[in-house]
Structures are given as C-alpha cells and as structure tokens.
Motif scaffolding. Structure first.
Motif, PDB file in Angstrom:
ATOM      1  N   ASN A  21      38.534  44.099 -20.224  1.00  0.00           N
ATOM      2  CA  ASN A  21      38.038  45.070 -21.194  1.00  0.00           C
ATOM      3  C   ASN A  21      36.521  45.060 -21.299  1.00  0.00           C
ATOM      4  OD1 ASN A  21      40.364  46.491 -22.558  1.00  0.00           O
ATOM      5  ND2 ASN A  21      41.050  44.375 -22.725  1.00  0.00           N
ATOM      6  N   LEU A  22      35.919  43.881 -21.248  1.00  0.00           N
ATOM      7  CA  LEU A  22      34.460  43.795 -21.270  1.00  0.00           C
ATOM      8  C   LEU A  22      33.875  44.451 -20.023  1.00  0.00           C
ATOM      9  CD1 LEU A  22      31.832  42.700 -22.541  1.00  0.00           C
ATOM     10  CD2 LEU A  22      32.259  40.552 -21.320  1.00  0.00           C
ATOM     11  N   GLY A  23      34.491  44.197 -18.867  1.00  0.00           N
ATOM     12  CA  GLY A  23      34.001  44.782 -17.624  1.00  0.00           C
ATOM     13  C   GLY A  23      34.074  46.294 -17.627  1.00  0.00           C
ATOM     14  N   ALA A  24      35.183  46.848 -18.096  1.00  0.00           N
ATOM     15  CA  ALA A  24      35.337  48.306 -18.141  1.00  0.00           C
ATOM     16  C   ALA A  24      34.360  48.929 -19.133  1.00  0.00           C
ATOM     17  CB  ALA A  24      36.775  48.658 -18.506  1.00  0.00           C
ATOM     18  N   PHE A  25      34.141  48.264 -20.272  1.00  0.00           N
ATOM     19  CA  PHE A  25      33.176  48.774 -21.244  1.00  0.00           C
ATOM     20  C   PHE A  25      31.775  48.818 -20.623  1.00  0.00           C
ATOM     21  CE2 PHE A  25      29.916  48.173 -24.428  1.00  0.00           C
ATOM     22  CZ  PHE A  25      30.218  49.155 -25.352  1.00  0.00           C
ATOM     23  N   CYS A  26      31.379  47.739 -19.968  1.00  0.00           N
ATOM     24  CA  CYS A  26      30.050  47.695 -19.349  1.00  0.00           C
ATOM     25  C   CYS A  26      29.918  48.741 -18.249  1.00  0.00           C
ATOM     26  CB  CYS A  26      29.783  46.299 -18.793  1.00  0.00           C
ATOM     27  SG  CYS A  26      29.573  45.032 -20.071  1.00  0.00           S
ATOM     28  N   THR A  33      29.339  47.095 -12.218  1.00  0.00           N
ATOM     29  CA  THR A  33      30.047  45.881 -12.628  1.00  0.00           C
ATOM     30  C   THR A  33      31.060  45.456 -11.579  1.00  0.00           C
ATOM     31  OG1 THR A  33      29.800  46.557 -14.945  1.00  0.00           O
ATOM     32  CG2 THR A  33      31.428  44.845 -14.468  1.00  0.00           C
ATOM     33  N   LEU A  34      31.051  44.167 -11.262  1.00  0.00           N
ATOM     34  CA  LEU A  34      32.000  43.598 -10.299  1.00  0.00           C
ATOM     35  C   LEU A  34      32.861  42.567 -10.992  1.00  0.00           C
ATOM     36  CD1 LEU A  34      33.032  43.206  -7.352  1.00  0.00           C
ATOM     37  CD2 LEU A  34      31.242  41.451  -7.091  1.00  0.00           C
ATOM     38  N   LEU A  35      34.176  42.748 -10.924  1.00  0.00           N
ATOM     39  CA  LEU A  35      35.129  41.751 -11.389  1.00  0.00           C
ATOM     40  C   LEU A  35      35.585  40.916 -10.199  1.00  0.00           C
ATOM     41  CD1 LEU A  35      37.434  44.007 -13.636  1.00  0.00           C
ATOM     42  CD2 LEU A  35      35.341  42.800 -14.301  1.00  0.00           C
ATOM     43  N   ILE A  36      35.681  39.610 -10.384  1.00  0.00           N
ATOM     44  CA  ILE A  36      36.174  38.723  -9.329  1.00  0.00           C
ATOM     45  C   ILE A  36      37.356  37.943  -9.878  1.00  0.00           C
ATOM     46  CG2 ILE A  36      35.648  36.777  -7.808  1.00  0.00           C
ATOM     47  CD1 ILE A  36      32.769  37.627  -7.725  1.00  0.00           C
ATOM     48  N   ASP A  37      38.499  38.055  -9.197  1.00  0.00           N
ATOM     49  CA  ASP A  37      39.713  37.354  -9.628  1.00  0.00           C
ATOM     50  C   ASP A  37      39.812  36.029  -8.886  1.00  0.00           C
ATOM     51  OD1 ASP A  37      42.170  36.523 -10.472  1.00  0.00           O
ATOM     52  OD2 ASP A  37      43.191  38.421 -10.120  1.00  0.00           O
ATOM     53  N   LEU A  38      39.547  34.951  -9.626  1.00  0.00           N
ATOM     54  CA  LEU A  38      39.602  33.613  -9.026  1.00  0.00           C
ATOM     55  C   LEU A  38      40.689  32.779  -9.694  1.00  0.00           C
ATOM     56  CD1 LEU A  38      36.071  32.312  -8.025  1.00  0.00           C
ATOM     57  CD2 LEU A  38      38.221  31.800  -6.899  1.00  0.00           C
ATOM     58  N   ASP A  39      41.785  33.445 -10.024  1.00  0.00           N
ATOM     59  CA  ASP A  39      42.940  32.747 -10.594  1.00  0.00           C
ATOM     60  C   ASP A  39      44.134  32.953  -9.665  1.00  0.00           C
ATOM     61  OD1 ASP A  39      44.971  31.645 -12.041  1.00  0.00           O
ATOM     62  OD2 ASP A  39      44.562  32.718 -13.892  1.00  0.00           O
ATOM     63  N   PRO A  40      44.300  32.080  -8.650  1.00  0.00           N
ATOM     64  CA  PRO A  40      45.392  32.274  -7.692  1.00  0.00           C
ATOM     65  C   PRO A  40      46.770  32.083  -8.299  1.00  0.00           C
ATOM     66  CG  PRO A  40      44.312  30.165  -7.321  1.00  0.00           C
ATOM     67  CD  PRO A  40      43.482  30.899  -8.337  1.00  0.00           C
ATOM     68  N   GLY A 232      47.250  49.774 -18.372  1.00  0.00           N
ATOM     69  CA  GLY A 232      46.184  49.692 -17.376  1.00  0.00           C
ATOM     70  C   GLY A 232      44.986  50.544 -17.750  1.00  0.00           C
ATOM     71  N   VAL A 233      44.705  50.607 -19.058  1.00  0.00           N
ATOM     72  CA  VAL A 233      43.620  51.428 -19.586  1.00  0.00           C
ATOM     73  C   VAL A 233      42.683  50.526 -20.389  1.00  0.00           C
ATOM     74  CG1 VAL A 233      43.051  53.341 -21.147  1.00  0.00           C
ATOM     75  CG2 VAL A 233      45.118  53.447 -19.746  1.00  0.00           C
ATOM     76  N   PRO A 234      41.371  50.713 -20.299  1.00  0.00           N
ATOM     77  CA  PRO A 234      40.464  49.905 -21.135  1.00  0.00           C
ATOM     78  C   PRO A 234      40.739  50.143 -22.612  1.00  0.00           C
ATOM     79  CG  PRO A 234      39.250  51.047 -19.394  1.00  0.00           C
ATOM     80  CD  PRO A 234      40.635  51.611 -19.377  1.00  0.00           C
ATOM     81  N   ALA A 235      40.703  49.093 -23.397  1.00  0.00           N
ATOM     82  CA  ALA A 235      41.038  49.196 -24.820  1.00  0.00           C
ATOM     83  C   ALA A 235      40.103  50.149 -25.553  1.00  0.00           C
ATOM     84  CB  ALA A 235      40.995  47.806 -25.461  1.00  0.00           C
ATOM     85  N   HIS A 236      38.824  50.189 -25.153  1.00  0.00           N
ATOM     86  CA  HIS A 236      37.881  51.068 -25.869  1.00  0.00           C
ATOM     87  C   HIS A 236      38.158  52.535 -25.602  1.00  0.00           C
ATOM     88  CE1 HIS A 236      35.793  50.962 -21.947  1.00  0.00           C
ATOM     89  NE2 HIS A 236      35.223  52.091 -22.318  1.00  0.00           N
TER      90      HIS A 236
END
Length: 286
Positions: A21-26, A33-40, A232-236
C-alpha cells in the motif's frame, strides 16, 4: 534513490500489506517505485497487484547471477510508476548461497546502485525470521520500517529478535556499512484498552532512542486493508473518502501521513495526492 526495508523477525505483522500500500501510494504520487519480494516462504507481494508485463526472471537471478538488466528481472504492475522484482526462489536456495558466498551479506548493497537512474524509491519485503538474507537487506537499506502489532508477544519479539539482529550487524561498521534508522509503525490498532496501553508503552520505551523511533502515524484495524488485499487494489484508491461509520481516517489520509513521516523530502508530492486526484485516477481506471 532511497532503499527501504520492511522488516520484522516475527511473521504475520503486516509487512507485505504495509509495503504494497505504501508503494502504490508513492507511485500514484509520481515517484518511480520498485517493490522487491525477498520472502521466499510467503511471496505474497509477487502476486499482490496485477502484472501487465512480467519479466522472465526475478530475485533469484538478481542475487545468484548478479543480473541487473531491467528487462530480465523487473516486471511492470498495472499501477503506473510501480514496478516489481518477483520472488522466484522456489527451492529456497538463496539463503544458503548467501551464507557460503564471501560477499553474502553485502551482495545486495553492491547491486543496488545499478537501479539508481531508474527509480526514486525501493521497498523491500522480507522474511519474518532472522536470516542471512534479512541481514543482507538491512545492510543495503537507508531506512528500516518495522510494523508492530499492539500485543505483548509482538513487542517482546521485536525486542528479542529485531533489535538483537540490528545489534549483531554493528560489526559491519568496520567495512563502512551503516545500520539504518528504524521506524516502528503501530499496525492493526483496535480500540481495546490493552492495545492502547501497549502502544503507549512502546512509545515510552523508545522515546529517547536516537536510532529507533515510533511513528505518529497509526494503521488502524480497518477492514479496508483486508478488502484491498483481496481485490488487488491499493487501499487509498479503495477508500479515499472518510467512512461515515468509522472514527479513524480514510486509508488515503493514513497512507499520506505514513509516507510524509517516512519520506519528508517528498511531502509536496504526497500532499498533492488529494481526494479529488485519487477519485480521478479511480474513474479513469489507471
């Protein structure tokens, strides 16, 4: 470019929800903005938003083979300005690789400069457990966000796990690495007396700490954040007006306050993302 890790050694505290949500707002505020998923173990961020262009590779290619070409590892989401490096470490090999590599805990820090010309903000989702990978992410970051649930078990785990990990990384100061400041965000706060008491206790514990601060912004226990994740929608975008049946502010106001506290250098951009601007985005289907 600001690199920000969303970290907790305890799972289930809402790291992915906060980051997505923070990433989509920014991104809606105009930041690349780049999101990186590092949770395997639980790569929820990789499927949080619809992808309009999916790269063949992801985080495994970045860390195992040092591949930094955007076309090979960076996917585009349906939200303008929001990109994603998916988790594709399906056999959970990266942690072992990093333990054995001589540059293991410094690898991400050495790779991130390749993205400086393309992004303003990088947000990294992490595992809910201490690991070489988590330590690598912290050492590569300029800032750490740590969501904290308002219950005593979560507070104790933060003290036992996250703070001990940060202390253990101080030895890397001899290599010129700095431990980034930590911003605690109280997440999923309800109106019970117990939750309010724990929130106040956490604030008192860290009120004189120069490295760890508790943000004024509080993320309430509001249904909108669960609904946004399901859709799958940003909360804001889902809630940009004040709900008539709730005391806490609209998701747009909450995320704006969170972004301003974390990244004050972009306050003008965030303040410009008003209710009318978001309503236009939603109506245009962007």
């Amino acid at each position: 470019m600001i690199i920000t890790a969303v970290v907790s050694t305890k799972g289930g505290v809402g790291k992915t929800t906060v980051e997505a949500n923070l990433g989509a707002f920014c991104a809606d505020a105009g930041l690349r903005t780049l999101l990186i998923d590092l949770d395997p173990a639980q790569p929820s961020l990789s499927s949080y938003y619809q992808l309009v262009e999916e790269a063949q590779g992801g985080i495994y290619d970045l860390l195992a083979f040092n591949i930094t070409e955007s076309a090979r590892i960076i996917s585009s989401t349906a939200i303008p300005n929001l990109s994603l490096v998916i988790s594709n470490d399906i056999n959970n090999q990266l942690n072992g690789l990093l333990l054995q590599a001589p540059d293991g805990r410094l690898r991400l820090a050495n790779l991130m400069p390749a993205f400086e010309e393309h992004f303003d903000l990088v947000l990294i989702d992490t595992q809910g457990a201490r690991s070489a990978m988590l330590e690598m992410v912290v050492l590569a970051s300029d800032l750490v966000i740590s969501p904290l649930l308002p219950n005593m078990l979560a507070a104790r785990e933060f003290s036992r796990g996250t703070m001990q990990m940060l202390d253990g990384l101080r030895a890397y100061g001899r290599l010129g690495m700095k431990i980034p400041p930590v911003r605690i965000v109280i997440n999923n706060l309800d109106h019970t007396a117990d939750a309010q008491m724990i929130e106040q206790s956490v604030r008192e514990i860290f009120q004189d700490n120069e490295e760890i601060n508790v943000l004024d912004c509080i993320i309430p226990a509001a249904v909108v954040f669960r609904s946004a994740a399901s859709q799958g929608v940003p909360a804001h975008r889902l809630e940009y007006r004040q709900p008539s049946n709730r005391k806490s502010p609209a998701a747009l106001v909450i995320l704006r306050q969170l972004a301003i506290e974390l990244f004050p250098e972009w306050s003008d951009r965030f303040e410009g993302l008003t209710e009318s601007v978001v309503e236009s985005l939603v109506k245009e289907g962007r």
